[in-house]
Write a protein that holds these residues in place. Structure first.
Motif, mmCIF file in Angstrom:
data_model
loop_
_atom_site.group_PDB
_atom_site.id
_atom_site.type_symbol
_atom_site.label_atom_id
_atom_site.label_comp_id
_atom_site.label_asym_id
_atom_site.label_seq_id
_atom_site.Cartn_x
_atom_site.Cartn_y
_atom_site.Cartn_z
ATOM 1 N N GLY A 169 -0.717 11.992 -70.289
ATOM 2 C CA GLY A 169 -1.763 12.398 -69.358
ATOM 3 C C GLY A 169 -1.404 12.421 -67.885
ATOM 4 N N VAL A 170 -0.190 12.006 -67.508
ATOM 5 C CA VAL A 170 0.129 11.997 -66.076
ATOM 6 C C VAL A 170 0.473 13.418 -65.597
ATOM 7 C CG1 VAL A 170 0.911 9.607 -65.985
ATOM 8 C CG2 VAL A 170 2.574 11.432 -66.447
ATOM 9 N N THR A 171 0.409 13.563 -64.265
ATOM 10 C CA THR A 171 0.753 14.835 -63.619
ATOM 11 C C THR A 171 1.939 14.607 -62.696
ATOM 12 O OG1 THR A 171 -1.482 15.747 -63.680
ATOM 13 C CG2 THR A 171 -0.078 16.502 -61.885
ATOM 14 N N VAL A 172 2.857 15.553 -62.700
ATOM 15 C CA VAL A 172 3.912 15.587 -61.681
ATOM 16 C C VAL A 172 3.595 16.798 -60.809
ATOM 17 C CG1 VAL A 172 6.388 15.896 -61.251
ATOM 18 C CG2 VAL A 172 5.612 14.491 -63.190
ATOM 19 N N GLY A 173 3.398 16.562 -59.515
ATOM 20 C CA GLY A 173 2.959 17.636 -58.621
ATOM 21 C C GLY A 173 4.009 18.712 -58.430
ATOM 22 N N GLU A 174 3.558 19.835 -57.879
ATOM 23 C CA GLU A 174 4.427 21.003 -57.686
ATOM 24 C C GLU A 174 5.680 20.663 -56.890
ATOM 25 O OE1 GLU A 174 2.191 24.113 -55.856
ATOM 26 O OE2 GLU A 174 0.852 24.337 -57.576
ATOM 27 N N TRP A 175 6.793 21.163 -57.336
ATOM 28 C CA TRP A 175 8.089 21.061 -56.664
ATOM 29 C C TRP A 175 8.548 19.618 -56.477
ATOM 30 C CZ3 TRP A 175 10.502 25.469 -56.989
ATOM 31 C CH2 TRP A 175 9.725 26.616 -57.105
ATOM 32 N N SER A 176 7.975 18.698 -57.217
ATOM 33 C CA SER A 176 8.443 17.317 -57.140
ATOM 34 C C SER A 176 9.656 17.117 -58.045
ATOM 35 C CB SER A 176 7.318 16.340 -57.502
ATOM 36 O OG SER A 176 6.464 16.216 -56.384
ATOM 37 N N ILE A 177 10.442 16.084 -57.702
ATOM 38 C CA ILE A 177 11.695 15.792 -58.410
ATOM 39 C C ILE A 177 11.581 14.377 -58.977
ATOM 40 C CG2 ILE A 177 14.171 15.355 -58.073
ATOM 41 C CD1 ILE A 177 14.018 17.437 -55.747
ATOM 42 N N VAL A 178 11.852 14.248 -60.268
ATOM 43 C CA VAL A 178 11.858 12.935 -60.916
ATOM 44 C C VAL A 178 13.318 12.634 -61.280
ATOM 45 C CG1 VAL A 178 11.040 11.594 -62.876
ATOM 46 C CG2 VAL A 178 9.521 13.270 -61.797
ATOM 47 N N GLY A 179 13.834 11.511 -60.785
ATOM 48 C CA GLY A 179 15.247 11.175 -60.973
ATOM 49 C C GLY A 179 15.593 10.888 -62.422
ATOM 50 N N ALA A 180 16.875 10.956 -62.706
ATOM 51 C CA ALA A 180 17.373 10.657 -64.044
ATOM 52 C C ALA A 180 16.909 9.268 -64.479
ATOM 53 C CB ALA A 180 18.897 10.726 -64.048
ATOM 54 N N GLY A 181 16.431 9.162 -65.706
ATOM 55 C CA GLY A 181 16.072 7.873 -66.287
ATOM 56 C C GLY A 181 14.753 7.284 -65.820
ATOM 57 N N ALA A 182 14.036 7.979 -64.946
ATOM 58 C CA ALA A 182 12.770 7.434 -64.426
ATOM 59 C C ALA A 182 11.679 7.486 -65.496
ATOM 60 C CB ALA A 182 12.330 8.234 -63.199
ATOM 61 N N VAL A 183 10.681 6.627 -65.324
ATOM 62 C CA VAL A 183 9.495 6.682 -66.183
ATOM 63 C C VAL A 183 8.285 6.933 -65.284
ATOM 64 C CG1 VAL A 183 7.976 5.410 -67.743
ATOM 65 C CG2 VAL A 183 10.466 5.121 -67.915
ATOM 66 N N VAL A 184 7.666 8.084 -65.472
ATOM 67 C CA VAL A 184 6.482 8.428 -64.679
ATOM 68 C C VAL A 184 5.271 7.804 -65.374
ATOM 69 C CG1 VAL A 184 5.087 10.280 -63.676
ATOM 70 C CG2 VAL A 184 7.565 10.598 -63.969
ATOM 71 N N SER A 185 4.744 6.733 -64.784
ATOM 72 C CA SER A 185 3.615 6.024 -65.403
ATOM 73 C C SER A 185 2.326 6.245 -64.633
ATOM 74 C CB SER A 185 3.919 4.529 -65.496
ATOM 75 O OG SER A 185 4.181 4.008 -64.217
ATOM 76 N N ARG A 186 2.447 6.805 -63.405
ATOM 77 C CA ARG A 186 1.263 7.203 -62.628
ATOM 78 C C ARG A 186 1.558 8.589 -62.075
ATOM 79 N NH1 ARG A 186 -1.006 2.862 -63.464
ATOM 80 N NH2 ARG A 186 -0.926 0.863 -62.399
ATOM 81 N N SER A 187 0.511 9.375 -61.887
ATOM 82 C CA SER A 187 0.722 10.748 -61.416
ATOM 83 C C SER A 187 1.423 10.759 -60.068
ATOM 84 C CB SER A 187 -0.615 11.477 -61.322
ATOM 85 O OG SER A 187 -1.134 11.659 -62.626
ATOM 86 N N LEU A 188 2.246 11.793 -59.870
ATOM 87 C CA LEU A 188 2.979 11.968 -58.612
ATOM 88 C C LEU A 188 2.414 13.179 -57.889
ATOM 89 C CD1 LEU A 188 6.611 11.535 -60.035
ATOM 90 C CD2 LEU A 188 5.326 9.841 -58.681
ATOM 91 N N SER A 189 2.337 13.093 -56.573
ATOM 92 C CA SER A 189 1.838 14.237 -55.821
ATOM 93 C C SER A 189 2.927 15.285 -55.671
ATOM 94 C CB SER A 189 1.291 13.785 -54.470
ATOM 95 O OG SER A 189 2.265 13.039 -53.814
#
Ligand SMILES: CC(=O)SCCNC(=O)CCNC(=O)[C@H](O)C(C)(C)COP(=O)(O)OP(=O)(O)OC[C@H]1O[C@@H](n2cnc3c(N)ncnc32)[C@H](O)[C@@H]1OP(=O)(O)O
Length: 212
Positions: A169-189
């Motif tokens: 259910g989380v959101t990763v905002g437009e043009w955002s970058i998530v690094g290798a191995g990261a865990v997105v546990s809260r939405s990112l702008s």
């Protein structure tokens, strides 16, 4: 017989796309790159010419084989008539209820589950998984081994590094970058870089930043 495929880009990702084309029963009709001194050819194919020499007609079946998300967006906008191919590796699973946009590639070992939606020119790279009800925006790149749980939304142009994952259910905002191995546990702008477990924002870029 499927029409030959024109490939835009002659770097490392293009090698994978050329072999994906073979695996889906397609021949290569031409390779286009503006930096032919750096990238003179791909797997024995010589570069046909600069990108501008690609014929912009509906008879041209093409794919953008470049990992840079912004670059794929720019090239997509430059060609109004080309027929963009959607390529699915035979050793992947795409649910019959999933939808894939034009220009999107699903590489070997990928799983796309029920009612997931992938936009235009998405790269679902080797061995990533996109679970049920995810929405993946245009020009997104999911790097090898990245994982989306159910109902995740990836905004346009966002990038998930290798083995990064996102919880339901989380959101990763437009043009955002998530690094290798990261865990997105809260939405990112939008327009941020986040790394780590849990993923924390380490950089913010101005909206409209053009040099991803
Ligand atoms: C087939 C293919 O190859 S597809 C391509 C797949 N590519 C990838 O998966 C690459 C993913 N990229 C990354 O993880 C990168 O490191 C990025 C995008 C997060 C780096 O972003 P940059 O803005 O260049 O950050 P930079 O390198 O300046 O690092 C900033 C800080 O974050 C840290 N950092 C960078 N990446 C990570 C990461 N993945 N996890 C944890 N920390 C990280 C750095 O060590 C540095 O820490 P410091 O300030 O304490 O020294």
């Amino acid at each position: 017989m499927l029409p030959g495929l024109h490939v835009i880009g002659a770097g490392g990702h293009a090698k994978v796309i050329v072999e994906l084309a073979y695996a889906t029963g397609r021949n290569i009709a031409g390779i286009y790159d503006d930096q032919y001194e750096r990238h003179p050819g791909v797997l024995g194919y010589t570069v046909t010419g600069p990108i501008a020499s690609l014929p912009d007609t509906s008879n041209t079946h093409a794919i953008i084989a470049v990992g840079n998300n912004r670059f794929r967006q720019v090239i997509d906008g430059r060609f109004q008539h080309v027929t963009w191919a959607t390529l699915i590796h035979p050793f992947s699973w795409v649910s019959p209820s999933a939808r894939l946009g034009p220009g999107t590639v699903v590489l070997a070992g990928v799983v796309v589950q029920a009612q997931a939606t992938l936009g235009r020119h998405v790269i679902a790279n080797t061995g990533c998984s996109i679970d049920h009800d995810c929405t993946v925006g245009d020009y997104v790149h999911l790097a090898p081994g990245s994982r989306l749980a159910g109902g995740v939304h990836l905004g346009e142009g966002s990038f998930l590094g290798t083995k990064a994952s996102a919880i339901p259910g989380v959101t990763v905002g437009e043009w955002s970058i998530v690094g290798a191995g990261a865990v997105v546990s809260r939405s990112l702008s939008a327009n941020v870089t986040a790394v780590g477990v849990p993923a924390k924002v380490i950089k913010e870029r101005p909206t409209g930043w053009q040099n991803d």
